[in-house]
Design a protein around this motif. Structure first.
Motif, PDB file in Angstrom:
ATOM      1  N   PRO A 134       1.024  -1.096  -0.171  1.00  0.00           N
ATOM      2  CA  PRO A 134       0.109   0.022  -0.117  1.00  0.00           C
ATOM      3  C   PRO A 134       0.884   1.323  -0.024  1.00  0.00           C
ATOM      4  O   PRO A 134       1.839   1.462   0.599  1.00  0.00           O
ATOM      5  N   LEU A 135       0.607   2.165  -1.160  1.00  0.00           N
ATOM      6  CA  LEU A 135       1.425   3.519  -1.080  1.00  0.00           C
ATOM      7  C   LEU A 135       1.489   4.064   0.268  1.00  0.00           C
ATOM      8  O   LEU A 135       2.546   4.868   0.563  1.00  0.00           O
ATOM      9  N   LEU A 136       0.356   4.174   1.035  1.00  0.00           N
ATOM     10  CA  LEU A 136       0.530   4.923   2.313  1.00  0.00           C
ATOM     11  C   LEU A 136       1.778   4.275   3.045  1.00  0.00           C
ATOM     12  O   LEU A 136       2.539   5.285   3.732  1.00  0.00           O
ATOM     13  N   TRP A 137       1.742   3.163   3.517  1.00  0.00           N
ATOM     14  CA  TRP A 137       2.598   2.406   4.251  1.00  0.00           C
ATOM     15  C   TRP A 137       3.993   2.678   3.339  1.00  0.00           C
ATOM     16  O   TRP A 137       4.991   2.781   4.402  1.00  0.00           O
ATOM     17  N   PHE A 138       4.245   2.445   2.336  1.00  0.00           N
ATOM     18  CA  PHE A 138       5.304   2.787   1.445  1.00  0.00           C
ATOM     19  C   PHE A 138       6.221   4.089   1.877  1.00  0.00           C
ATOM     20  O   PHE A 138       7.134   4.300   2.099  1.00  0.00           O
ATOM     21  N   LEU A 139       5.140   5.232   1.773  1.00  0.00           N
ATOM     22  CA  LEU A 139       5.609   6.672   1.840  1.00  0.00           C
ATOM     23  C   LEU A 139       5.921   6.694   3.557  1.00  0.00           C
ATOM     24  O   LEU A 139       7.090   7.321   3.813  1.00  0.00           O
ATOM     25  N   VAL A 140       5.385   6.223   4.428  1.00  0.00           N
ATOM     26  CA  VAL A 140       5.535   6.304   5.764  1.00  0.00           C
ATOM     27  C   VAL A 140       6.882   5.570   6.123  1.00  0.00           C
ATOM     28  O   VAL A 140       7.671   6.316   6.724  1.00  0.00           O
ATOM     29  N   LEU A 141       7.210   4.414   5.797  1.00  0.00           N
ATOM     30  CA  LEU A 141       8.232   3.951   5.939  1.00  0.00           C
ATOM     31  C   LEU A 141       9.654   4.424   5.255  1.00  0.00           C
ATOM     32  O   LEU A 141      10.588   4.232   6.131  1.00  0.00           O
ATOM     33  N   VAL A 142       9.447   4.580   3.959  1.00  0.00           N
ATOM     34  CA  VAL A 142      10.656   5.146   3.228  1.00  0.00           C
ATOM     35  C   VAL A 142      10.943   6.562   3.777  1.00  0.00           C
ATOM     36  O   VAL A 142      12.079   6.758   4.037  1.00  0.00           O
ATOM     37  N   THR A 143       9.987   7.193   3.989  1.00  0.00           N
ATOM     38  CA  THR A 143      10.336   8.652   4.511  1.00  0.00           C
ATOM     39  C   THR A 143      10.897   8.678   6.024  1.00  0.00           C
ATOM     40  O   THR A 143      11.867   9.560   6.302  1.00  0.00           O
ATOM     41  N   THR A 144      10.371   7.770   6.809  1.00  0.00           N
ATOM     42  CA  THR A 144      11.194   7.694   8.119  1.00  0.00           C
ATOM     43  C   THR A 144      12.415   7.272   8.059  1.00  0.00           C
ATOM     44  O   THR A 144      13.250   7.906   8.383  1.00  0.00           O
TER      45      THR A 144
END
Length: 146
Positions: free
Chosen positions: A119-129
């Protein structure tokens, strides 16, 4: 690199974006130079993070929409290397995306996230972190140990 440094924060964004792809660009060199020239650490960390995450989104999109043949060619991966990357991602799960900043393994991780339809939201949260923490640590080290 000199031209990117001359562009300041725009050059940092470009280098961070390109560094998240398979191109051999180092955003840390640009970040370090700009930090040592007195630019705002907060601004630089945010710009580098946004640029790097945007580059990772390109990888994710490639994995999501491109054929496996195109992906393997772009990443220069054999069938066995591709299978191993998929197995590693499956073994360690989505949390491995926090390590998308790590050289050599980061690009395939972000592509594999697209292939596996994370899921794109999880991707963004984890990669950004992961990328944000990396740029904070690099900036801290530059400012306190230079």
């Amino acid at each position: 690199m000199g031209k990117l440094i001359e562009l300041g924060v725009v050059g940092l964004f470009i280098s961070a974006f390109l560094a998240a792809t398979i191109l051999p660009v180092s955003s840390e060199i640009i970040l370090t130079t700009l930090l040592l020239n007195g630019l705002s650490p907060v601004t630089l960390v945010l710009v580098a993070t946004v640029g790097n995450v945007a580059g990772s989104l390109v990888n994710y999109a490639l994995g999501y929409w491109a054929s496996l043949g195109v992906i393997k060619k772009w990443l220069r991966m054999s069938e066995s290397e591709f299978v191993r990357a998929e197995q590693r991602f499956t073994k360690y799960g989505m949390i491995s995306l926090c390590f998308a900043w790590v050289p050599i393994i980061g690009d395939p991780l972000t592509v594999m996230a697209g292939v596996l339809r994370i899921p794109l939201l999880w991707f963004l949260v984890l990669v950004t972190t992961g990328k944000l923490l990396r740029y904070i640590v690099v900036s801290y080290m530059v400012l306190h140990f230079s």
